[in-house]
Design an enzyme around this catalytic site. Sequence first.
Site, short mmCIF file in Angstrom:
data_model
loop_
_atom_site.label_atom_id
_atom_site.label_comp_id
_atom_site.label_asym_id
_atom_site.label_seq_id
_atom_site.Cartn_x
_atom_site.Cartn_y
_atom_site.Cartn_z
N TYR A 151 0.85 -1.21 0.00
CA TYR A 151 0.00 0.00 0.00
C TYR A 151 0.88 1.25 0.00
CZ TYR A 151 -2.39 3.95 2.07
OH TYR A 151 -2.86 5.21 2.32
N ARG A 233 -0.16 7.72 17.04
CA ARG A 233 -0.53 8.06 15.67
C ARG A 233 -1.09 9.48 15.63
NH1 ARG A 233 1.86 4.09 15.26
NH2 ARG A 233 1.53 2.22 13.95
N ARG A 292 1.51 -5.90 16.50
CA ARG A 292 1.07 -6.34 15.17
C ARG A 292 2.26 -6.22 14.22
NH1 ARG A 292 -3.77 -2.99 12.41
NH2 ARG A 292 -2.21 -1.34 12.61
C1 WQD Z 1 -3.39 2.56 14.65
C2 WQD Z 1 -2.80 2.11 15.99
C3 WQD Z 1 -2.09 -0.18 15.99
C4 WQD Z 1 -6.15 -1.86 15.54
C5 WQD Z 1 -3.51 3.57 8.94
C6 WQD Z 1 -4.17 3.04 7.71
C7 WQD Z 1 -3.35 3.27 6.48
C8 WQD Z 1 -2.78 4.65 6.42
C9 WQD Z 1 -2.04 4.99 7.71
C10 WQD Z 1 -3.60 6.56 5.26
C11 WQD Z 1 -1.57 1.26 15.83
C12 WQD Z 1 -3.24 0.02 16.96
C13 WQD Z 1 -5.06 -1.00 15.65
C14 WQD Z 1 -6.49 -2.67 16.64
C15 WQD Z 1 -4.69 -1.73 17.90
N1 WQD Z 1 -3.79 5.61 6.20
N2 WQD Z 1 -4.36 -0.94 16.82
N3 WQD Z 1 -5.75 -2.57 17.78
O1 WQD Z 1 -1.68 1.08 11.13
O2 WQD Z 1 -1.50 3.58 11.54
O3 WQD Z 1 -2.49 2.66 9.37
O4 WQD Z 1 -2.97 4.86 8.76
O5 WQD Z 1 -2.72 6.59 4.47
O6 WQD Z 1 -4.22 3.10 5.36
O7 WQD Z 1 -4.36 1.67 7.85
O8 WQD Z 1 -3.74 2.52 11.56
O9 WQD Z 1 -5.78 2.16 12.89
O10 WQD Z 1 -4.57 0.12 11.95
O11 WQD Z 1 -3.54 1.40 13.83
O12 WQD Z 1 -4.02 -1.66 18.96
O13 WQD Z 1 -7.47 -3.49 16.61
O14 WQD Z 1 -3.76 1.30 16.67
O15 WQD Z 1 -1.10 -1.05 16.53
O16 WQD Z 1 -0.70 1.56 16.93
P1 WQD Z 1 -2.25 2.43 10.96
P2 WQD Z 1 -4.49 1.49 12.54
#
Ligand code: WQD
Length: 347
Positions: A151, A233, A292
């Site tokens: 991605y 984030r 993860r």
């Molecule tokens: C955020 C935090 C996880 C789920 C996203 C989009 C990607 C891009 C960038 C735009 C992390 C934690 C998550 C859960 C958790 N968007 N988490 N339990 O990985 O930053 O990526 O932003 O370009 O398209 O996917 O976002 O919401 O998956 O994770 O603890 O069930 O929440 O480890 O720290 P991510 P996310």
Amino acid sequence: MRVLLAGGAGYIGTHTAVALLESGHDVVLLDDLSGTHAIAAERVEKITGKPAPLVVGDAADDAVVAAVFDQYGPIDAIIHLAAFKAVGESTQKPLEYYSNNLDTTFALLRVGIARGIRSFVFSSTGTVYSDPADLPFTEESTTSIDLSNAYSKSKRMNEVVLADVARVNPDLNVTVLRYYNPVGAHPSGLIGEDPAGIPNNLMPFVSRVAIGSLDEIGVFGADYDTPDGTGLRDYIHVVDLAEGHVVALEQAQPGHQVFNLGTGRPVSVLELISSFEKAVGHDLPKKILDRRPGDVAATYCDPAKAAEVLGWRTRLEIDDACRDYWNWQTRNPAGYATPADAGVRPA
Ligand code: WQD
């Protein structure tokens, strides 16, 4: 201006369509509905009282894009939001991600330039920055194609293509918007995020636990080098993000410009959950799990350039996003699917 929104019936697309219409622009939505429902376009019209025509089709198909120009032209600008965006899924389906996320750009550029658009705005991502030592990321921070998933790589490849296309089309305004973690929903509760199946992202997952369709929040790691040990984030309210697209479009200049669209204020997983619990009014079941694969400890930006050049900065905070997301979720327990067919959503 009349704006073609590729991916316009999606989460970012619908909010951007509302912001454009409320700023006096016209919109045409092109969407293959692979990640949303046609009703989302009707909700945009309900919020604004203005037309938001939807063409259902593949933005990677030149003939489909040309037909939009034939039916709704002249079109002044394209905002390209049509992409697959699940980081984890992209590691399993690289070919689908490269072909969809690049072929859509190629078709939209070929037809748009041939039909004389003035501006092309591209939805990119803060995940193209590759060196955590650069945090908070500015537009000059190190980027790389050597990233952890297809991605992010597809987005960086798009950026390389756009820089070269801008160079040989000096009259075209090319604007690349690198954004972070979109969250929240329009305060009306009529449009919002509606991921199919089990959500990958944090806020939709927390919301599904709060509404009762999932049992428990899993916190992916509490041993990061961060204040509370959980991931940091840059969560940007989707209404702020949409307004950023409008400002960037209205102030676009010939050439190639890049902007971070973020808050600059990192929030941890536990802080987001706590904010969502405030919106819901009670604690939510959660447990700490292992990290993860592919996650980084922290991603957030320095939003100074957008503030200085565009005069744009975020207005809304994580509490606003959780409140608005919960409002959307309670009004739409099954997302855009009607409650009657809620049980039949594709996995
Ligand atoms: C955020 C935090 C996880 C789920 C996203 C989009 C990607 C891009 C960038 C735009 C992390 C934690 C998550 C859960 C958790 N968007 N988490 N339990 O990985 O930053 O990526 O932003 O370009 O398209 O996917 O976002 O919401 O998956 O994770 O603890 O069930 O929440 O480890 O720290 P991510 P996310």
